[in-house]
Scaffold this motif. Structure first.
Motif, mmCIF file in Angstrom:
data_model
loop_
_atom_site.group_PDB
_atom_site.id
_atom_site.type_symbol
_atom_site.label_atom_id
_atom_site.label_comp_id
_atom_site.label_asym_id
_atom_site.label_seq_id
_atom_site.Cartn_x
_atom_site.Cartn_y
_atom_site.Cartn_z
ATOM 1 N N ALA A 297 0.843 -1.197 0.000
ATOM 2 C CA ALA A 297 0.000 0.000 0.000
ATOM 3 C C ALA A 297 0.872 1.238 0.000
ATOM 4 O O ALA A 297 1.921 1.282 0.653
ATOM 5 N N ASN A 298 0.435 2.262 -0.729
ATOM 6 C CA ASN A 298 1.138 3.541 -0.763
ATOM 7 C C ASN A 298 0.206 4.643 -0.257
ATOM 8 O O ASN A 298 -0.905 4.797 -0.756
ATOM 9 N N VAL A 299 0.684 5.403 0.727
ATOM 10 C CA VAL A 299 -0.033 6.575 1.221
ATOM 11 C C VAL A 299 0.537 7.790 0.500
ATOM 12 O O VAL A 299 1.654 8.223 0.780
ATOM 13 N N GLN A 300 -0.223 8.354 -0.422
ATOM 14 C CA GLN A 300 0.288 9.394 -1.314
ATOM 15 C C GLN A 300 0.161 10.803 -0.734
ATOM 16 O O GLN A 300 0.921 11.705 -1.103
ATOM 17 N N GLU A 301 -0.792 11.018 0.152
ATOM 18 C CA GLU A 301 -1.074 12.394 0.570
ATOM 19 C C GLU A 301 0.050 13.026 1.379
ATOM 20 O O GLU A 301 0.144 14.265 1.449
ATOM 21 N N THR A 302 0.932 12.239 1.988
ATOM 22 C CA THR A 302 2.122 12.828 2.607
ATOM 23 C C THR A 302 2.992 13.480 1.533
ATOM 24 O O THR A 302 3.494 14.599 1.704
ATOM 25 N N ASP A 303 3.179 12.788 0.428
ATOM 26 C CA ASP A 303 3.985 13.323 -0.676
ATOM 27 C C ASP A 303 3.351 14.583 -1.250
ATOM 28 O O ASP A 303 4.044 15.562 -1.554
ATOM 29 N N LEU A 304 2.029 14.576 -1.401
ATOM 30 C CA LEU A 304 1.353 15.756 -1.933
ATOM 31 C C LEU A 304 1.525 16.943 -0.989
ATOM 32 O O LEU A 304 1.735 18.079 -1.430
ATOM 33 N N ALA A 305 1.449 16.703 0.318
ATOM 34 C CA ALA A 305 1.662 17.785 1.285
ATOM 35 C C ALA A 305 3.085 18.319 1.198
ATOM 36 O O ALA A 305 3.322 19.527 1.340
ATOM 37 N N GLY A 306 4.046 17.425 0.952
ATOM 38 C CA GLY A 306 5.424 17.875 0.780
ATOM 39 C C GLY A 306 5.575 18.764 -0.436
ATOM 40 O O GLY A 306 6.226 19.816 -0.391
ATOM 41 N N HIS A 307 4.967 18.358 -1.556
ATOM 42 C CA HIS A 307 5.036 19.177 -2.765
ATOM 43 C C HIS A 307 4.377 20.542 -2.553
ATOM 44 O O HIS A 307 4.805 21.549 -3.124
ATOM 45 N N GLN A 308 3.338 20.567 -1.752
ATOM 46 C CA GLN A 308 2.640 21.823 -1.473
ATOM 47 C C GLN A 308 3.322 22.630 -0.376
ATOM 48 O O GLN A 308 2.867 23.726 -0.040
ATOM 49 N N GLN A 309 4.420 22.079 0.166
ATOM 50 C CA GLN A 309 5.179 22.725 1.241
ATOM 51 C C GLN A 309 4.269 23.082 2.417
ATOM 52 O O GLN A 309 4.379 24.145 3.017
ATOM 53 N N ASP A 310 3.385 22.139 2.712
ATOM 54 C CA ASP A 310 2.366 22.337 3.743
ATOM 55 C C ASP A 310 2.696 21.428 4.926
ATOM 56 O O ASP A 310 2.256 20.281 5.005
ATOM 57 N N THR A 311 3.482 21.958 5.845
ATOM 58 C CA THR A 311 3.930 21.159 6.988
ATOM 59 C C THR A 311 2.761 20.709 7.853
ATOM 60 O O THR A 311 2.729 19.578 8.333
#
Length: 409
Positions: A297-311
């Motif tokens: 399983a891959n949890v993608q929303e951590t990566d999306l938050a990183g791209h959005q620079q949204d700590t």
């Protein structure tokens, strides 16, 4: 009847690798885990709480004071270097599943414009440059461009607005990406469709290493809903990767979230999803089905938050993952079961840019029935995660193209 579950927290690094500053010197300070724990706060004003990740041994591999230094669970915890160039989700997952991805091609689209344009023209498309930039406009709607979110030259994208044309079908975004894939030397060609805040050329900008591409986060694709993505990888011998190895042995294989999009296994049950709640629900359902088998399983929303620079958003997703892991622990109780929690690269939302970061990733292995918690030595490649999972499933790790089982995992 053992089951092995691999949960990949996309973009979850635990500190810069020694060569992290080669491309961007500031990345020597990358620490996704530490910066999120230090800077993210919940709506209640407190830092993220990760009791289950702590119990799985995260505090054994990361020195943050908010993480427990010990655990009573039978876990083995260590760090893995990536084992492939750059910091990329596709390359990370292929390596983790046992592919030798150490020699991916690195190329700017600018150096292959004629070849790509020729293939698209031969396929019946109308192709032109965008304002004399090294970026192609196909059929007046789809941009073929350098991917600006990975290291320069690792990936290319074919991006279009779903308001202008379909994602699937003849002449759609995916069909255009597949034509590009036939001549692309890079690791990944990514078909991306979504709903943008305006015409895509408005969001084209220069990237690092003389690349030019669509600023996908700025376009609104990630926040406007309806995102469609398909990852078209470089040719690989998928028969020598973990999912195929397990399937050939008669084991059920379930691929969840982004793993369903980027891993190859014809026999696998696929449960694609982006929202973390859906990814966790699908993963829990696959484990509840009982019996033996492999779940990735891959949890993608951590990566999306990183791209959005949204700590803050990153911290919220981590807490959500932590709660989901508690459910998995309650189900994986047999002596042969394994829960492996890891990452594919870093994506530090506090580093000052929207790119992946080249970091070590945690390798947290829950081993019901084993001895007390132990700290594992660092391993040189994510391929060792796949080899460890193969051994836990009773498969021969040498059936993979690369990777060595982690002793004690």
């Amino acid at each position: 009847m053992a089951k092995t579950v691999i949960v990949v927290i996309d973009g979850f690094g635990v500190g810069a690798m020694p060569d992290a500053g080669t491309l961007r010197p500031g990345d020597t300070a990358a620490d996704t885990c530490g910066h999120v724990l230090d800077q993210a706060h919940t709506p209640a004003g407190r830092p993220p709480r990760l009791p289950v990740l702590g119990a799985l041994g995260l505090g054994l591999v990361h020195p943050h004071p908010g993480l427990a230094r010990s655990t009573r669970l039978p876990v083995a915890a260590g760090r893995a270097a990536l084992g492939y160039p750059g910091a990329d989700t596709f390359a990370g997952h292929q390596t983790m599943m046992g592919a030798d991805f150490s020699r991916v091609a690195v190329a700017r689209l600018a150096d292959h414009l004629d070849q790509v344009a020729g293939a698209l023209t031969e396929a019946g498309h109308r192709v032109e440059l965008l304002d004399r930039q090294p970026l192609l406009v196909v059929d007046g709607a789809v941009l073929v461009h350098d991917n600006l979110e990975a290291d320069p030259g690792i990936n290319w994208n074919a991006s279009g607005r779903l308001d202008d044309l379909a994602f699937d079908g003849p002449g759609g975004i995916l069909a255009i990406a597949r034509t590009v894939r036939t001549v692309a030397p890079v690791a990944r060609v990514i078909a991306v469709g979504g709903h943008a805040d305006g015409p895509l050329p408005r969001f084209v900008r220069a990237g690092e290493g003389d690349t030019v591409g669509l600023d996908t986060p700025a376009s609104g694709f990630y926040r406007n809903g309806g995102l469609r993505v398909r990852h078209l990888g470089a040719p690989l011998d998928h028969t020598r990767q973990l999912p195929e190895l397990a399937a050939r042995a008669g084991l059920p294989v379930t691929l969840v979230g982004k793993a369903a999009d980027i891993l190859a296994c014809e026999a696998a049950e696929r449960r694609p999803a982006v929202p973390t709640a859906e990814v966790l629900a699908h993963t829990l359902d696959a484990v509840r089905a009982g019996g033996e088998g492999l779940v990735v399983a891959n949890v993608q929303e951590t990566d999306l938050a990183g791209h959005q620079q949204d700590t803050a958003r990153y911290g919220q997703v981590l807490e959500q993952v932590d709660a989901g892991l508690a459910g998995l622990l309650s189900l994986l109780t047999g002596d042969g079961d394994r829960l492996i929690v890891t990452g594919d690269h870093g994506n530090d939302p506090a580093i000052g840019h929207a790119h992946h970061t080249r970091e070590y990733v945690p390798v947290l292995i829950h081993r019901p029935g084993a001895g007390p918690a132990r700290r594992l030595p660092d391993t040189s490649s994510l391929a060792d995660v796949g080899a460890t999972a193969a051994a836990a499933l009773g498969l021969a790790p040498y059936g993979l193209a690369t990777g060595t089982p982690i002793t004690g995992g």
